[in-house]
Design an enzyme around this catalytic site. Structure first.
Site, short mmCIF file in Angstrom:
data_model
loop_
_atom_site.label_atom_id
_atom_site.label_comp_id
_atom_site.label_asym_id
_atom_site.label_seq_id
_atom_site.Cartn_x
_atom_site.Cartn_y
_atom_site.Cartn_z
N LYS A 151 0.83 -1.22 0.00
CA LYS A 151 0.00 0.00 0.00
C LYS A 151 0.86 1.26 0.00
O LYS A 151 0.64 2.17 -0.80
CB LYS A 151 -0.89 0.01 1.25
CG LYS A 151 -1.56 1.35 1.50
CD LYS A 151 -2.45 1.35 2.72
CE LYS A 151 -1.75 1.54 4.04
NZ LYS A 151 -1.53 2.94 4.47
N ASP A 172 4.16 0.45 12.30
CA ASP A 172 2.99 -0.20 11.71
C ASP A 172 2.84 -1.67 12.15
O ASP A 172 1.88 -2.33 11.76
CB ASP A 172 3.06 -0.14 10.17
CG ASP A 172 2.87 1.28 9.65
OD1 ASP A 172 2.38 2.13 10.41
OD2 ASP A 172 3.22 1.54 8.49
N1 EPU Z 1 6.26 14.57 11.00
C1 EPU Z 1 6.42 15.90 11.30
N2 EPU Z 1 6.46 16.80 10.27
C2 EPU Z 1 6.36 16.42 8.97
C3 EPU Z 1 6.20 15.06 8.67
C4 EPU Z 1 6.16 14.15 9.71
O1 EPU Z 1 6.52 16.29 12.46
O2 EPU Z 1 6.41 17.31 8.09
C5 EPU Z 1 6.22 13.58 12.10
C6 EPU Z 1 4.92 12.80 12.18
O3 EPU Z 1 3.93 13.51 12.87
C7 EPU Z 1 5.36 11.52 12.85
C8 EPU Z 1 6.78 11.31 12.30
O4 EPU Z 1 7.19 12.58 11.81
O5 EPU Z 1 5.42 11.72 14.23
C9 EPU Z 1 6.90 10.29 11.17
O6 EPU Z 1 5.89 10.54 10.22
P1 EPU Z 1 6.04 10.22 8.68
O7 EPU Z 1 5.95 11.50 7.92
O8 EPU Z 1 7.23 9.36 8.44
O9 EPU Z 1 4.71 9.39 8.42
P2 EPU Z 1 3.85 9.42 7.12
O10 EPU Z 1 4.73 9.61 5.95
O11 EPU Z 1 2.72 10.34 7.31
C10 EPU Z 1 4.05 6.87 6.58
C11 EPU Z 1 3.09 5.73 6.38
C12 EPU Z 1 2.48 5.32 7.71
C13 EPU Z 1 3.61 4.92 8.65
C14 EPU Z 1 4.62 6.07 8.78
C15 EPU Z 1 5.82 5.72 9.62
C16 EPU Z 1 2.32 6.12 4.13
C17 EPU Z 1 1.20 6.48 3.22
N3 EPU Z 1 2.07 6.15 5.44
O12 EPU Z 1 3.28 7.95 7.11
O13 EPU Z 1 1.63 4.21 7.47
O14 EPU Z 1 3.10 4.60 9.92
O15 EPU Z 1 5.08 6.47 7.48
O16 EPU Z 1 6.48 4.62 9.11
O17 EPU Z 1 3.39 5.78 3.67
C18 EPU Z 1 -0.13 2.72 7.88
O18 EPU Z 1 0.15 2.17 6.79
O19 EPU Z 1 -0.92 2.22 8.72
C19 EPU Z 1 0.50 4.00 8.19
C20 EPU Z 1 0.02 4.84 9.11
#
Ligand code: EPU
Length: 416
Positions: free
Chosen positions: A22, A303
């Site tokens: 996904k 995850d």
């Molecule tokens: N964060 C910030 N600022 C930003 C971006 C992120 O503070 O600009 C923080 C977030 O709030 C969090 C941490 O950094 O505390 C990590 O977040 P990240 O941006 O890596 O998460 P994401 O890209 O929004 C993806 C996956 C998630 C997975 C996380 C961590 C996708 C579509 N989603 O989310 O997947 O948990 O990385 O590995 O790739 C899931 O599949 O159930 C899911 C939630």
């Protein structure tokens, strides 16, 4: 609304085949914005979130067709907005921001807001795009980004962010000059996106490490690509085999993406073996307590934290699970407690005391991985469990009840 009804107590046996990832599919669909022509993406999981991302692209004017093989024709893009109604249902919609501003010089994307697992800001995405010369304004709940042409820049991320790194990598691919992303996310899905962008003609070096260099190019061409398997789906089925004391061969998964999950499972006393045919998981022995901390890849994935809590609850003794990625990712705890688990949460740490004899109950899914944990607990529980709000599961697990039933689980989907 659907619910899943599970009568616990069956040991899972047999083989299960893992679907495409996904969290690789979503950025790959967004990356089609960067090219003209028709992109073909294969091994696409049939999931609700994939449908949402397709709708985001259609909203922009792209034509998206097919299911497991998606054809995306993006030459017809003539709108540049990802509206609130789509972004609020799926935060990953924000992945269109980088490609839109890079290729069309403008984007209007709703700010996602908080969600069940935490505040999840996108400040790092915006900081990086600004460094590349985009003008960013926040108006009426939307991010509005504009520029003539992005220019290469060095961006040092304050935090490792998966979709942030992806957005910046896509943007930098069409920027003028060289970009460097430091403290980049190293997840396999970031590497997969880089692989596809490079097939499109981008020049990205170092994806999968913490420093990614990107030499911007003037244009990118469409590609055909088959998505890597979903490591979290694989890990979830491994956990299902382990908690039921079953014996399951997980096929079509990549061992190298699951090393830390396998090591933790072995540490808990589960037999895991791997060869070219897949990953074999045999449970049934006494489970030992776990000590785990979620970390960005290659650390233990957030995850998989909820699913491992079920394993920890069945172990004989006290486990400590620390969640460092999201501030509110223990939503499964109250529901697991209702099924008999003994879990004490102090901030980001959950103390789990086992062994638990789970009892069936009616429980409520709160987010995708929390729902998976409830299903796992239900598989071992005495009696019947009804997991409500199954739409969370459908966002990220392709036909989970059919795959589990094929392994011998007593599980069915009902309309409520
Ligand atoms: N964060 C910030 N600022 C930003 C971006 C992120 O503070 O600009 C923080 C977030 O709030 C969090 C941490 O950094 O505390 C990590 O977040 P990240 O941006 O890596 O998460 P994401 O890209 O929004 C993806 C996956 C998630 C997975 C996380 C961590 C996708 C579509 N989603 O989310 O997947 O948990 O990385 O590995 O790739 C899931 O599949 O159930 C899911 C939630």
């Amino acid at each position: 609304m659907d619910a899943i009804v599970i009568k616990g107590g069956k040991k899972l046996r047999g083989e299960v085949s893992i679907s495409g990832a996904k969290n690789a599919a979503l950025p790959l669909i967004a990356s089609a914005i960067l090219t003209g022509g028709r992109n073909t993406i294969k091994n696409v999981p049939d999931l609700h979130d994939v449908g949402t991302m397709a709708r985001v692209l259609e909203q922009l004017g792209a034509e998206v067709s097919g299911r497991r093989t998606l054809q995306i024709a993006s030459s017809s893009i003539n709108k540049f907005e990802a509206p609130y109604d789509l972004v609020r249902t799926m935060r990953a919609s924000v992945l269109v921001l980088g490609p839109l501003v890079a290729r069309y010089g403008r984007a209007r994307v709703s700010l996602p807001g908080g969600c069940a697992i935490g505040a999840r800001p996108i400040d790092q995405h915006l900081k990086g795009l600004e460094a590349m010369g985009a003008k960013i304004e926040l108006n009426h709940g939307y991010v509005e980004a504009s520029c003539k042409r992005l220019r290469g820049a060095t961006v040092v991320c304050d935090i490792s962010t998966v979709t942030g790194t992806m957005n910046l990598m896509m943007a930098a691919s069409l920027a003028k000059g060289r970009s460097t992303i430091e403290n980049a996310a190293r997840e396999p899905e970031v590497e997969e996106l880089a692989r596809v962008l490079n097939k499109m003609g981008a020049r990205i070096y170092g994806a999968g490490t913490a420093v990614i260099d990107i030499e911007g190019v003037d244009d990118l061409h469409p590609v055909e690509h088959a998505i890597i398997p979903d490591r979290i789906e694989a890990g979830t089925f491994m956990a299902a085999a382990a908690v039921t004391g079953g014996n399951v061969l997980i096929k079509n998964c990549l061992l190298e993406h699951l090393e830390v999950v396998i090591a933790k499972m072995q540490g808990a006393g589960v037999e895991v073996s791997a060869d070219a045919g897949g990953i074999g998981v045999r449970g049934g022995g006494e489970l030992r307590p776990l000590d785990l901390t979620t970390q960005p890849y290659p650390g233990f994935p957030t995850d998989m934290q909820a699913q491992f809590m079920v394993l920890a609850a069945l172990a004989n003794g006290q486990s400590v699970l620390t969640e460092t990625i999201f501030e509110n990712r223990f939503m499964h705890v109250p529901e697991l407690t209702r099924m008999g688990a003994d879990v004490n949460v102090q901030g980001r740490v959950a103390i789990v005391r086992g062994p638990t004899r789970f009892m069936g109950a009616t429980v409520m899914a709160s987010d995708l991985r929390a729902s998976a944990a409830l299903v796992l607990a239900a598989l071992v529980a005495r009696g019947t469990t009804r997991v409500r709000r199954v739409y969370h599961l459908d966002r990220g697990y392709e036909r989970i009840e059919l795959k589990l039933r094929k392994l011998g689980a007593n599980i069915r989907r009902v309309k409520e």
